[in-house]
Every structure is written in structure tokens, then in C-alpha cells.
Write a protein that holds these residues in place. Structure first.
Motif, PDB file in Angstrom:
ATOM      1  N   SER A 138      53.882  37.631  37.592  1.00 33.16           N
ATOM      2  CA  SER A 138      54.112  36.237  37.990  1.00 33.16           C
ATOM      3  C   SER A 138      53.381  35.849  39.275  1.00 33.16           C
ATOM      4  N   GLY A 139      52.767  36.805  39.973  1.00 32.92           N
ATOM      5  CA  GLY A 139      51.967  36.465  41.156  1.00 32.92           C
ATOM      6  C   GLY A 139      50.543  36.086  40.802  1.00 32.92           C
ATOM      7  N   GLN A 140      50.205  36.115  39.516  1.00 31.41           N
ATOM      8  CA  GLN A 140      48.826  35.854  39.076  1.00 31.41           C
ATOM      9  C   GLN A 140      48.354  34.451  39.498  1.00 31.41           C
ATOM     10  N   CYS A 141      47.167  34.371  40.062  1.00 32.69           N
ATOM     11  CA  CYS A 141      46.559  33.069  40.370  1.00 32.69           C
ATOM     12  C   CYS A 141      45.068  33.281  40.582  1.00 32.69           C
ATOM     13  N   TRP A 142      44.304  32.180  40.640  1.00 28.70           N
ATOM     14  CA  TRP A 142      42.835  32.247  40.739  1.00 28.70           C
ATOM     15  C   TRP A 142      42.398  32.979  42.006  1.00 28.70           C
ATOM     16  N   ALA A 143      43.115  32.739  43.132  1.00 31.91           N
ATOM     17  CA  ALA A 143      42.736  33.384  44.394  1.00 31.91           C
ATOM     18  C   ALA A 143      42.838  34.903  44.272  1.00 31.91           C
ATOM     19  N   LEU A 144      43.694  35.375  43.388  1.00 37.03           N
ATOM     20  CA  LEU A 144      43.823  36.822  43.168  1.00 37.03           C
ATOM     21  C   LEU A 144      42.820  37.324  42.133  1.00 37.03           C
ATOM     22  N   THR A 145      42.816  36.705  40.960  1.00 37.22           N
ATOM     23  CA  THR A 145      42.072  37.309  39.844  1.00 37.22           C
ATOM     24  C   THR A 145      40.584  36.964  39.831  1.00 37.22           C
ATOM     25  N   SER A 146      40.187  35.832  40.413  1.00 41.37           N
ATOM     26  CA  SER A 146      38.764  35.474  40.427  1.00 41.37           C
ATOM     27  C   SER A 146      38.145  35.600  41.805  1.00 41.37           C
ATOM     28  N   TYR A 147      38.969  35.610  42.861  1.00 46.72           N
ATOM     29  CA  TYR A 147      38.409  35.511  44.223  1.00 46.72           C
ATOM     30  C   TYR A 147      39.155  36.461  45.156  1.00 46.72           C
ATOM     31  N   CYS A 148      39.505  37.632  44.620  1.00 46.72           N
ATOM     32  CA  CYS A 148      40.351  38.592  45.346  1.00 46.72           C
ATOM     33  C   CYS A 148      39.837  38.820  46.785  1.00 46.72           C
ATOM     34  N   PRO A 149      40.710  38.636  47.805  1.00 45.77           N
ATOM     35  CA  PRO A 149      40.240  38.679  49.203  1.00 45.77           C
ATOM     36  C   PRO A 149      40.032  40.080  49.775  1.00 45.77           C
ATOM     37  N   VAL A 150      40.343  41.139  49.004  1.00 43.79           N
ATOM     38  CA  VAL A 150      40.039  42.500  49.495  1.00 43.79           C
ATOM     39  C   VAL A 150      38.972  43.117  48.592  1.00 43.79           C
ATOM     40  N   PRO A 151      38.116  43.977  49.161  1.00 44.41           N
ATOM     41  CA  PRO A 151      37.049  44.575  48.348  1.00 44.41           C
ATOM     42  C   PRO A 151      37.610  45.489  47.266  1.00 44.41           C
ATOM     43  N   GLY A 152      36.911  45.579  46.144  1.00 44.58           N
ATOM     44  CA  GLY A 152      37.283  46.543  45.115  1.00 44.58           C
ATOM     45  C   GLY A 152      37.681  45.947  43.784  1.00 44.58           C
ATOM     46  N   PRO A 153      38.886  45.346  43.701  1.00 41.49           N
ATOM     47  CA  PRO A 153      39.388  44.974  42.365  1.00 41.49           C
ATOM     48  C   PRO A 153      38.510  43.987  41.590  1.00 41.49           C
ATOM     49  N   VAL A 154      37.890  43.017  42.278  1.00 45.80           N
ATOM     50  CA  VAL A 154      37.010  42.051  41.586  1.00 45.80           C
ATOM     51  C   VAL A 154      35.628  42.156  42.247  1.00 45.80           C
ATOM     52  N   PRO A 155      34.719  42.941  41.657  1.00 43.70           N
ATOM     53  CA  PRO A 155      33.470  43.309  42.347  1.00 43.70           C
ATOM     54  C   PRO A 155      32.581  42.140  42.764  1.00 43.70           C
ATOM     55  N   THR A 156      32.716  40.969  42.124  1.00 44.76           N
ATOM     56  CA  THR A 156      31.801  39.862  42.422  1.00 44.76           C
ATOM     57  C   THR A 156      32.231  39.011  43.618  1.00 44.76           C
ATOM     58  N   THR A 157      33.368  39.296  44.244  1.00 43.83           N
ATOM     59  CA  THR A 157      33.862  38.354  45.268  1.00 43.83           C
ATOM     60  C   THR A 157      33.190  38.583  46.630  1.00 43.83           C
TER      61      THR A 157
END
Ligand code: NAD
Length: 294
Positions: free
Chosen positions: A207-226
Motif C-alpha cells: 500500500s506504500g506504492q507510488c510513482w516517487a517510489l517505483t519510477s523515481y526511487c530516491p536511493v540508488p539501486g532498486p530503480v537503475p534509471t533514476t
């Protein structure tokens, strides 16, 4: 096929003008900056030296300028130069009052007008995948839509004059708040010994899912393109996020809406920028929240 003038050939405007030229429109570009005009010329947009040259003989004028004061001033000049019936499309992100003033100037001169701010950043501008949020009369939107489709993939008619700007600042208030929420969760997770990947794997499917997490994750690693994986190079600069949060706070004040989290987000981005991070990506706010420690 219309002849189009494009005013404001900066980070966003230039690639948007280029996409219109690629789509087959005759595009004349104007920017106060000679460097921007030269860059436009190099990419197939016919750059001219004055606003008057740009708008002469065109049926449609697109503006992509920094702030409301620029949009109102340029619209004031344009309406003295063009015939009634000309369509003015403003894609800048500005305050609702300036957007409404631009519509009023256009209407007084018998011109059609649409406020059409965008989401999608410079990548979306280059790839012609922007989302356009439009405000204006049906007749104006009807002429603008096929043109906007050459620069974007989603064109939404949000309502009458100013409705596009209203949708834009509401959306970006969600983004500013949610980026801080996601960043705070990663900082807390770090203190509790959770790996970034573990928190991402859980929250991105919970339930914490949102664009800032899944598309623009603020820490390195989980979403390599950010930007987090690229030293927080923007992306979307923190100074622009603060500009948009201030626009939503101003709109909240004038409309009487209660937006306490929007106010808190504006305050945190103000602190971040005062600390010298205005030109870093807005997701780097996680470092301020972390307090400079790993
Ligand atoms: P920018 O500063 O790169 O470009 C603005 C351009 O306008 C500059 O080249 C400047 O010389 C020109 N200009 C200013 N006054 C002018 C005038 N009177 N006549 C002609 N040209 C003039 O800014 P940008 O990043 O392209 O952003 C433009 C707008 O788009 C802003 O309102 C911004 O908030 C919005 N926006 C930006 C992004 C982004 O990721 N950069 C994303 C969405 C929306």
C-alpha cells in the motif's frame, strides 16, 4: 497543416519545437538567447531574431517560458501583432492568475487560447511522450489537440481557462509530498537495519506504492534509471519543484484550501535549496532528511 511560431527554446521548448518540425509543420522559433536560437537552427527549426518575425504569418503560437510574468508580457506583445483567430498555446508552468491573465489578453484580441502545461520532463519533451493538461474553450482545445499530439502521448482537457495549470500544480504537490514520504521511509528503514532493496520489494507491491517510489526511487539501486544512480543530476531540479510547490501554496491561500502537507513540503524544499541544492535533482532531498549520514 498550420504554420507555427515557438517562443522559448530552452531545455523543454527546443525539443518540443523540434518534434513539431519533424511532424511536418513549418516552425519558426524565437528565444531571447542567441545560443538557444543557434541550437534551434542546428536542429531544423527556423530561428528568427524577433518576436514580431516569429509570429508574422502563423496561425498557431506555442510559448514555453520560465514564469507567469514572462507569459503575461509575451502574450501582451503577441496580441498586438497577430490577427483575430490566432491560437495561443502556453505550455509553461505558471500561477493560475497569470494563466487567466494570458487567456484574458487573448480573448480581448479575438484570439483562441489554451493553457497546456506538461508533465514528463526533458526526456518526455525529446521523446514526444509528454502529458499535456489543458484549460480553455472546446473550440480552442479542438485546434490545439492534434498539434499537442505531435509532442505528447496523453492530452487531457481539464476544463475552462486555467484548469490545465490547476491540474499541474495539484499533481506536482502530490509528487513533492510523496517524494518526501518515500525518502523518510528509506531513512527510517536504514536506521532499523532494512536494506533499500528489501523496503523497495515490499513497498512497491504494497500500500506504500507510488510513482516517487517505483519510477523515481530516491536511493540508488532498486530503480537503475533514476537520478539517485547518477549523483542526483536532474532530472527535475529541486528549484523547479520548489517553484511548483510555491504555486500550489499560493493557489491554496487564494482559494481557501487546506494543504498542510503541501506547506510542509514547500518548507522542506526551501531548506534544501537554501542549503545549496537548488540545481540537484529533487529526489536528493533524501540526503537532507538523512542528516548527511549513511
Ligand atoms: P529554460 O530556462 O531552459 O527555458 C526557458 C527559455 O525561455 C530560455 O531559453 C529563455 O531564454 C527563454 N525566454 C525567457 N523570456 C523570454 C522572452 N520574453 N522571449 C523569448 N524567450 C524567452 O526552462 P525550461 O526547463 O525549458 O522550462 C520552461 C517551462 O516549462 C517552465 O515554466 C518550467 O517550470 C516548465 N517545465 C519544465 C520541466 C523541466 O523538466 N525542465 C518539466 C515540466 C515543466
Amino acid at each position: 497543416m498550420h504554420n507555427i511560431a515557438f517562443i522559448g527554446l530552452g531545455n523543454m521548448g527546443l525539443p518540443m519545437a523540434v518534434n513539431l518540425a519533424k511532424a511536418g509543420y513549418a516552425v519558426k522559433g524565437f528565444d531571447l538567447s542567441e545560443t538557444s536560437r543557434a541550437a534551434a537552427e542546428a536542429e531544423g527549426v527556423s530561428a528568427v531574431a524577433t518576436l514580431a518575425d516569429a509570429v508574422s504569418g502563423v496561425e498557431v503560437i506555442v510559448t514555453m517560458l520560465p514564469k507567469g510574468e514572462h507569459v503575461v508580457a509575451v502574450h501582451g506583445e503577441i496580441v498586438g501583432l497577430v490577427p483575430a483567430g490566432t491560437l495561443l498555446i502556453d505550455c509553461s508552468t505558471v500561477d493560475v492568475a497569470s494563466a487567466n491573465k494570458a487567456h484574458e489578453l487573448a480573448a480581448a484580441a479575438g484570439c483562441l487560447s489554451v493553457d497546456a502545461p506538461v508533465s514528463g520532463g526533458t526526456g518526455g519533451a525529446k521523446g514526444a511522450t509528454l502529458t499535456f493538461m489543458c484549460g480553455g474553450a472546446d473550440a480552442a482545445f479542438g485546434v490545439a489537440k492534434p498539434i499537442l499530439e505531435k509532442m505528447g502521448k496523453k492530452i487531457v482537457h481539464c476544463g475552462g481557462a486555467g484548469a490545465g495549470q490547476a491540474a499541474k500544480i495539484c499533481n506536482n504537490m502530490i509528487l513533492g509530498i510523496s517524494m518526501i514520504a518515500v525518502s523518510e521511509a528509506f531513512v527510517l528503514g536504514e536506521r532499523l537495519g532494512l536494506s533499500h532493496q528489501a523496503l523497495f520489494d515490499v513497498a512497491s507491491t504494497s500500500s506504500g506504492q507510488c510513482w516517487a517510489l517505483t519510477s523515481y526511487c530516491p536511493v540508488p539501486g532498486p530503480v537503475p534509471t533514476t537520478p539517485a544512480n547518477n549523483g542526483y543530476r536532474p532530472g527535475f531540479a529541486a528549484a523547479l519543484m520548489l517553484k511548483d510547490l510555491k504555486l500550489s501554496q499560493e493557489a491554496a491561500r487564494t482559494s481557501g484550501a487546506s494543504t498542510p502537507l503541501g506547506a510542509a513540503a514547500a518548507g522542506l524544499y526551501e531548506d534544501f535549496i537554501t542549503g545549496g541544492s537548488g540545481d540537484r535533482d529533487f529526489s536528493a532531498i533524501v540526503e537532507m532528511l538523512r542528516g548527511g549520514e549513511e
